[in-house]
Design a protein around this motif. Structure first.
Motif, short mmCIF file in Angstrom:
data_model
loop_
_atom_site.label_atom_id
_atom_site.label_comp_id
_atom_site.label_asym_id
_atom_site.label_seq_id
_atom_site.Cartn_x
_atom_site.Cartn_y
_atom_site.Cartn_z
N CYS A 8 -3.03 -19.23 -1.85
CA CYS A 8 -2.73 -18.21 -0.83
C CYS A 8 -2.28 -16.90 -1.48
N PHE A 9 -1.47 -17.00 -2.53
CA PHE A 9 -1.06 -15.79 -3.24
C PHE A 9 -2.26 -15.12 -3.91
N LEU A 10 -3.13 -15.91 -4.51
CA LEU A 10 -4.32 -15.35 -5.13
C LEU A 10 -5.19 -14.65 -4.10
N LEU A 11 -5.36 -15.28 -2.96
CA LEU A 11 -6.15 -14.68 -1.88
C LEU A 11 -5.51 -13.38 -1.40
N ALA A 12 -4.18 -13.37 -1.28
CA ALA A 12 -3.48 -12.15 -0.86
C ALA A 12 -3.68 -11.03 -1.87
N TYR A 13 -3.59 -11.34 -3.16
CA TYR A 13 -3.82 -10.32 -4.19
C TYR A 13 -5.25 -9.78 -4.13
N ILE A 14 -6.21 -10.66 -3.93
CA ILE A 14 -7.61 -10.23 -3.85
C ILE A 14 -7.82 -9.33 -2.64
N LEU A 15 -7.26 -9.71 -1.50
CA LEU A 15 -7.42 -8.90 -0.29
C LEU A 15 -6.75 -7.54 -0.41
N VAL A 16 -5.55 -7.52 -1.01
CA VAL A 16 -4.87 -6.24 -1.20
C VAL A 16 -5.68 -5.36 -2.16
N THR A 17 -6.23 -5.96 -3.18
CA THR A 17 -7.04 -5.19 -4.13
C THR A 17 -8.28 -4.63 -3.45
N ILE A 21 -7.21 -0.83 -2.85
CA ILE A 21 -7.65 0.05 -3.93
C ILE A 21 -8.96 0.77 -3.55
N SER A 22 -9.81 0.11 -2.82
CA SER A 22 -11.08 0.75 -2.42
C SER A 22 -10.87 2.06 -1.67
N MET A 35 -2.72 9.41 -2.50
CA MET A 35 -1.50 9.03 -3.21
C MET A 35 -0.55 8.23 -2.31
N ILE A 36 -0.52 8.56 -1.03
CA ILE A 36 0.30 7.78 -0.09
C ILE A 36 -0.26 6.37 0.03
N THR A 37 -1.58 6.25 0.13
CA THR A 37 -2.21 4.94 0.19
C THR A 37 -1.94 4.15 -1.08
N LEU A 38 -2.02 4.81 -2.23
CA LEU A 38 -1.74 4.15 -3.50
C LEU A 38 -0.29 3.66 -3.56
N ALA A 39 0.64 4.47 -3.08
CA ALA A 39 2.05 4.06 -3.07
C ALA A 39 2.27 2.83 -2.18
N VAL A 40 1.60 2.78 -1.05
CA VAL A 40 1.72 1.63 -0.15
C VAL A 40 1.13 0.39 -0.81
N VAL A 41 -0.01 0.54 -1.47
CA VAL A 41 -0.64 -0.60 -2.14
C VAL A 41 0.25 -1.12 -3.26
N ILE A 42 0.83 -0.23 -4.04
CA ILE A 42 1.73 -0.65 -5.11
C ILE A 42 2.96 -1.35 -4.54
N ALA A 43 3.48 -0.86 -3.42
CA ALA A 43 4.62 -1.51 -2.78
C ALA A 43 4.25 -2.92 -2.31
N ILE A 44 3.05 -3.09 -1.80
CA ILE A 44 2.60 -4.42 -1.37
C ILE A 44 2.48 -5.36 -2.57
N TYR A 45 1.94 -4.84 -3.69
CA TYR A 45 1.86 -5.65 -4.91
C TYR A 45 3.25 -6.09 -5.38
N ILE A 46 4.19 -5.17 -5.36
CA ILE A 46 5.56 -5.50 -5.78
C ILE A 46 6.16 -6.55 -4.85
#
Length: 61
Positions: A8-17, A21-22, A35-46
């Motif tokens: 499930c974590f792997l799937l979540a990482y793949i979906l967030v990517t 990132i797209s 840059m706002i989208t990138l900040a949100v994506v990084i926050a989700i990764y963290i």
């Protein structure tokens, strides 16, 4: 059972990517919007990494 949680974590990482990132790379919006989208994506990764660390720590006990 723990393999299911890791999957499930792997799937979540793949979906967030894929969905995170797209838009950053291929967005036709302004640089600020990207840059706002990138900040949100990084926050989700963290957040995902933090949850995974909590799970592993709890499982180790």
């Amino acid at each position: 059972m723990h393999w299911l949680v890791y999957f499930c974590f792997l799937l979540a990482y793949i979906l967030v990517t894929f969905f995170g990132i797209s838009p950053v790379l291929m967005a036709d919006g302004s640089f600020e919007e990207q840059m706002i989208t990138l900040a949100v994506v990084i926050a989700i990764y963290i957040f995902l990494a933090w949850l995974l660390l909590l799970y592993r720590k709890k499982r180790a006990k």
